[in-house]
Design a protein around this motif. Sequence first.
Motif, mmCIF file in Angstrom:
data_model
loop_
_atom_site.group_PDB
_atom_site.id
_atom_site.type_symbol
_atom_site.label_atom_id
_atom_site.label_comp_id
_atom_site.label_asym_id
_atom_site.label_seq_id
_atom_site.Cartn_x
_atom_site.Cartn_y
_atom_site.Cartn_z
ATOM 1 N N GLY A 56 106.677 27.967 164.071
ATOM 2 C CA GLY A 56 108.089 27.687 164.309
ATOM 3 C C GLY A 56 108.960 28.924 164.220
ATOM 4 O O GLY A 56 108.484 30.019 163.962
ATOM 5 N N LYS A 57 110.249 28.757 164.419
ATOM 6 C CA LYS A 57 111.200 29.862 164.376
ATOM 7 C C LYS A 57 111.626 30.148 162.938
ATOM 8 O O LYS A 57 111.643 29.256 162.095
ATOM 9 N N ARG A 58 111.944 31.415 162.699
ATOM 10 C CA ARG A 58 112.442 31.807 161.384
ATOM 11 C C ARG A 58 113.609 32.775 161.537
ATOM 12 O O ARG A 58 113.556 33.708 162.342
ATOM 13 N N THR A 59 114.648 32.528 160.750
ATOM 14 C CA THR A 59 115.680 33.528 160.538
ATOM 15 C C THR A 59 115.547 34.063 159.120
ATOM 16 O O THR A 59 115.482 35.270 158.903
ATOM 17 N N PHE A 60 115.443 33.131 158.149
ATOM 18 C CA PHE A 60 115.180 33.484 156.758
ATOM 19 C C PHE A 60 114.030 32.608 156.258
ATOM 20 O O PHE A 60 113.505 31.781 156.998
ATOM 21 N N LEU A 61 113.625 32.803 155.015
ATOM 22 C CA LEU A 61 112.413 32.171 154.504
ATOM 23 C C LEU A 61 112.622 30.694 154.204
ATOM 24 O O LEU A 61 113.654 30.284 153.668
ATOM 25 N N GLU A 62 111.596 29.894 154.499
ATOM 26 C CA GLU A 62 111.578 28.477 154.171
ATOM 27 C C GLU A 62 110.614 28.238 153.013
ATOM 28 O O GLU A 62 109.725 29.051 152.749
ATOM 29 N N ASP A 63 110.792 27.126 152.311
ATOM 30 C CA ASP A 63 109.869 26.778 151.233
ATOM 31 C C ASP A 63 108.449 26.692 151.789
ATOM 32 O O ASP A 63 108.215 26.124 152.859
ATOM 33 N N GLY A 64 107.501 27.262 151.060
ATOM 34 C CA GLY A 64 106.113 27.275 151.500
ATOM 35 C C GLY A 64 105.720 28.514 152.270
ATOM 36 O O GLY A 64 104.528 28.779 152.449
ATOM 37 N N ASP A 65 106.681 29.278 152.736
ATOM 38 C CA ASP A 65 106.373 30.518 153.447
ATOM 39 C C ASP A 65 105.710 31.517 152.504
ATOM 40 O O ASP A 65 106.079 31.617 151.326
ATOM 41 N N GLU A 66 104.757 32.266 153.031
ATOM 42 C CA GLU A 66 104.089 33.307 152.253
ATOM 43 C C GLU A 66 104.244 34.648 152.953
ATOM 44 O O GLU A 66 103.932 34.772 154.137
ATOM 45 N N VAL A 67 104.726 35.631 152.208
ATOM 46 C CA VAL A 67 104.919 36.987 152.729
ATOM 47 C C VAL A 67 103.874 37.897 152.091
ATOM 48 O O VAL A 67 103.697 37.881 150.862
ATOM 49 N N THR A 68 103.208 38.689 152.908
ATOM 50 C CA THR A 68 102.208 39.640 152.431
ATOM 51 C C THR A 68 102.502 41.010 153.018
ATOM 52 O O THR A 68 102.683 41.140 154.229
ATOM 53 N N MET A 69 102.574 42.008 152.147
ATOM 54 C CA MET A 69 102.762 43.392 152.574
ATOM 55 C C MET A 69 101.533 44.198 152.186
ATOM 56 O O MET A 69 101.050 44.103 151.053
ATOM 57 N N THR A 70 101.007 44.956 153.129
ATOM 58 C CA THR A 70 99.907 45.874 152.870
ATOM 59 C C THR A 70 100.297 47.244 153.400
ATOM 60 O O THR A 70 101.266 47.375 154.163
ATOM 61 N N ALA A 71 99.540 48.270 153.017
ATOM 62 C CA ALA A 71 99.867 49.618 153.491
ATOM 63 C C ALA A 71 98.659 50.529 153.331
ATOM 64 O O ALA A 71 97.747 50.258 152.544
ATOM 65 N N TRP A 72 98.669 51.612 154.086
ATOM 66 C CA TRP A 72 97.675 52.664 153.916
ATOM 67 C C TRP A 72 98.341 54.005 154.181
ATOM 68 O O TRP A 72 99.422 54.084 154.767
ATOM 69 N N ALA A 73 97.682 55.043 153.721
ATOM 70 C CA ALA A 73 98.171 56.409 153.894
ATOM 71 C C ALA A 73 97.001 57.290 154.332
ATOM 72 O O ALA A 73 95.846 56.996 154.021
ATOM 73 N N PRO A 74 97.279 58.379 155.033
ATOM 74 C CA PRO A 74 96.202 59.315 155.363
ATOM 75 C C PRO A 74 95.582 59.899 154.096
ATOM 76 O O PRO A 74 96.296 60.260 153.158
ATOM 77 N N GLY A 75 94.256 59.970 154.083
ATOM 78 C CA GLY A 75 93.541 60.534 152.951
ATOM 79 C C GLY A 75 92.818 61.805 153.341
ATOM 80 O O GLY A 75 92.943 62.294 154.471
ATOM 81 N N PRO A 76 92.040 62.361 152.434
ATOM 82 C CA PRO A 76 91.324 63.608 152.720
ATOM 83 C C PRO A 76 90.257 63.412 153.795
ATOM 84 O O PRO A 76 89.603 62.371 153.859
ATOM 85 N N GLY A 77 90.112 64.424 154.668
ATOM 86 C CA GLY A 77 89.048 64.395 155.665
ATOM 87 C C GLY A 77 89.135 63.281 156.668
ATOM 88 O O GLY A 77 88.113 62.777 157.145
ATOM 89 N N GLY A 78 90.340 62.838 156.980
ATOM 90 C CA GLY A 78 90.508 61.778 157.966
ATOM 91 C C GLY A 78 90.311 60.377 157.439
ATOM 92 O O GLY A 78 90.287 59.411 158.216
ATOM 93 N N THR A 79 90.183 60.222 156.127
ATOM 94 C CA THR A 79 90.036 58.890 155.539
ATOM 95 C C THR A 79 91.394 58.204 155.427
ATOM 96 O O THR A 79 92.438 58.793 155.726
ATOM 97 N N ARG A 80 91.343 56.964 154.979
ATOM 98 C CA ARG A 80 92.566 56.223 154.680
ATOM 99 C C ARG A 80 92.577 55.857 153.203
ATOM 100 O O ARG A 80 91.525 55.576 152.612
ATOM 101 N N VAL A 81 93.774 55.842 152.624
ATOM 102 C CA VAL A 81 93.978 55.395 151.248
ATOM 103 C C VAL A 81 94.721 54.066 151.309
ATOM 104 O O VAL A 81 95.884 54.017 151.731
ATOM 105 N N ALA A 82 94.061 52.975 150.937
ATOM 106 C CA ALA A 82 94.705 51.666 150.937
ATOM 107 C C ALA A 82 95.580 51.522 149.700
ATOM 108 O O ALA A 82 95.231 51.982 148.617
ATOM 109 N N LEU A 83 96.729 50.891 149.874
ATOM 110 C CA LEU A 83 97.677 50.714 148.772
ATOM 111 C C LEU A 83 97.687 49.285 148.240
ATOM 112 O O LEU A 83 98.620 48.888 147.551
ATOM 113 N N GLY A 84 96.655 48.519 148.560
ATOM 114 C CA GLY A 84 96.620 47.153 148.051
ATOM 115 C C GLY A 84 97.577 46.260 148.814
ATOM 116 O O GLY A 84 97.886 46.504 149.977
#
Length: 415
Positions: free
Chosen positions: A377-405
């Motif tokens: 469905g459509k969203r402008t702001f959060l509704e009850d039951g909605d789940e938000v997940t944020m993940t991230a990564w950064a460049p690491g040594p030798g072309g690897t990635r560092v995950a930030l959880g």
Amino acid sequence: MPEQQSADSPFDLAEGHPFGPHNLPYGVFSPGGSGERRVGVRLGEFVLDAGAVAGVLGSPHAGVLSQATLNPLMAAGRGVWSEVRRQLTAWVTESAYRETAAAYFHPLAEVALHLPFEVADYVDFYASENHARNLGRLFRPDAEDSLMPNWKHLPVGYHGRAGTVVVSGTEVVRPSGQRKTPADPVPVFGASVRLDIETEVGFVVGVPTEIGQPVALADFREHVFGLTLLNDWSARDIQAWEYVPLGPHLGKSFATSVSAWITPLEALDAARIAPPARTHELLPYLDDTLEELRGEPGGYDLRITVELNGQVISEPPFSTMYWTAAQQLAHMTVNGASLRTGDLYGSGTVSGGTEGERGSLLELSWGGKNPLELPDGKRTFLEDGDEVTMTAWAPGPGGTRVALGEVRGRIAAAR
């Protein structure tokens, strides 16, 4: 992304795994999901009981690793942080330690993760020029400049509530408070109907200071232990009515979610970059263009992904942030305010220059005028039951990635 390792061994990692030995973030866990809290270090899909293995191997730092929070380790200072990291890397990579270390790994799926440090104070900033300009255009469309006059001269921030910082996975109860739209003759009380996210990065202070002692830009790495993903949940309707003239209060203080993992700054050396070009001359305590700081770039190249109910809605780049974490720390202490071990400060909403890089629903829906089209469905702001997940990564040594959880939260109905 690299393949996951064997379910039976923490050592069978694919080369370049984002939670490999080049990363080793810290957390606090309970084996078996309950019982004593322990300092842990993540390797792939396993958690190493850092205190237990340190004790068996006779590490001089076993004491700070055998605690229920990260605060003692964080307070120990940069020299100890580096030495502990060297030891941990050896324990999980060198064959001489493999048999000993293997006995102290726990599958990630079989432990409970906790808030990894005791939060002493919480401050949140407003450091993205894209975010600040977007809000300026939304709320002051007729203004000559979308930025307020002070914005390019200092990192704007507010003092939040440390007691409602919660670990990823904690349910977020929809807040209630006063609301008043321009059409309402008087304010009404009720549950927020414009509940929002703010995609942020949090910085965790380790080494404290005394009152009256400012922290210089060059001393950032002497005091900040590491960083974590952060969601500064925001009730925009409560915030809009309350914030004049003193700023956010109930619209922000009900919950701030952080990742269960703190990534040490040393793991992010390959991700350090110069911040955006400075357009205004800065006062000396904030001037990161000085020659002595050229070798200490203050920006970080972090790539963040935001999902709403499993659907990617934004990918904000942290590299665009105008004010750096070092400048924020310098500004936070320039008046003599002291630091305490466990102080947490947020970067402010991370927003890039395109629509798909905006870090809040307020921007993504443009104040509610342009709803997001999602499979459920459509969203402008959060509704009850909605789940938000944020993940991230950064460049690491030798072309690897560092995950930030990750930092995750599901909205529960107002009580």
